[in-house]
Design an enzyme around this catalytic site. Structure first.
Site, PDB file in Angstrom:
ATOM      1  N   ARG A  43      33.966 115.371 135.544  1.00 42.75           N
ATOM      2  CA  ARG A  43      34.684 114.388 136.370  1.00 42.75           C
ATOM      3  C   ARG A  43      34.195 114.398 137.822  1.00 42.75           C
ATOM      4  NH1 ARG A  43      35.026 113.815 131.976  1.00 42.75           N
ATOM      5  NH2 ARG A  43      36.825 113.620 130.591  1.00 42.75           N
ATOM      6  N   CYS A 100      45.086 109.810 132.820  1.00 41.57           N
ATOM      7  CA  CYS A 100      45.540 111.203 132.898  1.00 41.57           C
ATOM      8  C   CYS A 100      45.830 111.590 134.344  1.00 41.57           C
ATOM      9  CB  CYS A 100      44.492 112.140 132.322  1.00 41.57           C
ATOM     10  SG  CYS A 100      44.324 112.035 130.530  1.00 41.57           S
ATOM     11  N   GLU A 138      43.970 114.368 138.954  1.00 46.85           N
ATOM     12  CA  GLU A 138      42.870 113.498 138.574  1.00 46.85           C
ATOM     13  C   GLU A 138      42.983 112.146 139.270  1.00 46.85           C
ATOM     14  OE1 GLU A 138      40.535 112.104 134.545  1.00 46.85           O
ATOM     15  OE2 GLU A 138      41.388 114.095 134.751  1.00 46.85           O
TER      16      GLU A 138
END
Length: 295
Positions: A172, A219, A285
């Site tokens: 990520r 998420c 996130e």
């Protein structure tokens, strides 16, 4: 909507509510620049700015943001998937340029029809290409850096091209710093039968079917040390917790959904509840506009 004037380069500038551009459906107003080329982008970047792509993984404050908000449009939202003859091989295709403003879901479907494999693990991610590359979006079945050849990046100092090998990318994270805009990419993909690509897309998509279908940024937290963030939140007894019109989804505890009319303040309150109840440190996130700083 208020149409603004004064762009030297011809960019379209409007004052708009940002909620319409996010998958969560919250966010106040800002000055939005729709840029179609590097000259317009360079002008937009002369003042403090933010870049808004597909609007997932994002919670925008109810009062909006003071900075300019940049949206890639026109040629920067178009795709050329023809193989580059000088770079491609019989087994591997390097495409022409794909704009950062191209919606990722439509791109993945087109690659499948063309029999090009490498990015099917990103199926279902509601992002634009630029944002997906910037955060190296993905699932357990694949991520954006699986299929990149060249990345074009704009900064206030100019435009440059890099390859994945030039960046310290990982889970990520592309390694591309803030203040840089992913304007275009070339993809590097494998040739495969369209049916085979579709089967891999279906397999990856099947694992996502337990996720909520309501408005959500995606998420909320990254998995800490390989442990499921959703499992930790569930074990804390937080599934179904509601603040205002924001809800921790009963289907998957790592998702916050908008029941209709939720505010950014509702979402932040739920995030605070999760942080207070889950003892394992978890990294958010979501990107927060403006940044609220450390929890």
């Amino acid at each position: 909507m208020t149409v603004l004037t004064g762009s030297r380069s011809g960019a379209r500038v409007e004052r708009l509510p940002l909620a319409r551009y996010t998958t969560l459906g919250v966010g106040g107003e800002a000055e939005v620049w729709f840029v179609e080329n590097h000259a317009q982008l360079a002008e937009a970047m002369e003042q403090p700015y933010r870049v808004l792509g597909g609007g997932s993984n994002l919670v925008i404050a109810d009062e909006g943001v003071p900075e300019r908000v940049i949206r890639l449009a026109g040629p920067l939202a178009e795709r050329d998937l023809e193989p580059d003859a000088a770079l491609s091989t019989p087994d591997e295709v390097v495409t022409g340029w794909v704009g950062g403003g191209v919606p990722l879901p439509g791109l993945i479907r087109q690659l499948q029809r063309l029999g090009l494999s490498g990015l099917e693990g990103t199926v279902g991610i509601p992002a634009q290409v630029g944002g997906a590359v910037w955060m190296n979006a993905g699932t357990r079945y694949g991520e954006m850096f699986d299929g990149l050849h060249t990345i074009e990046i704009a900064t206030p100092q100019g435009v440059r091209q890099v390859t994945p090998a030039d960046l310290h990318w990982g889970y990520r994270d592309s390694g591309i710093p803030r203040g840089h805009v992913v304007t275009r990419v070339r993809l590097k993909l494998r040739r495969a039968a369209p049916d085979e690509v579709l089967a891999r897309m279906d397999f990856a998509d099947h694992a996502r079917r337990g996720q909520p279908k309501m408005k959500t940024p995606g998420c909320a937290f990254k998995n800490p040390g390989g442990v499921s963030a959703g499992k930790l939140i569930d074990e804390a007894g937080l599934k179904g917790t509601r603040v205002g019109n924001a809800l921790i989804a009963p289907e998957h505890a790592n998702f916050i959904v908008n029941l209709g009319g939720a505010t950014a303040a509702d979402v932040h309150a739920l995030l605070d509840v999760i942080r207070a109840r889950v003892t394992v440190p978890m990294e958010l996130e979501y990107e927060l506009w403006p940044d609220r700083g450390p929890a």
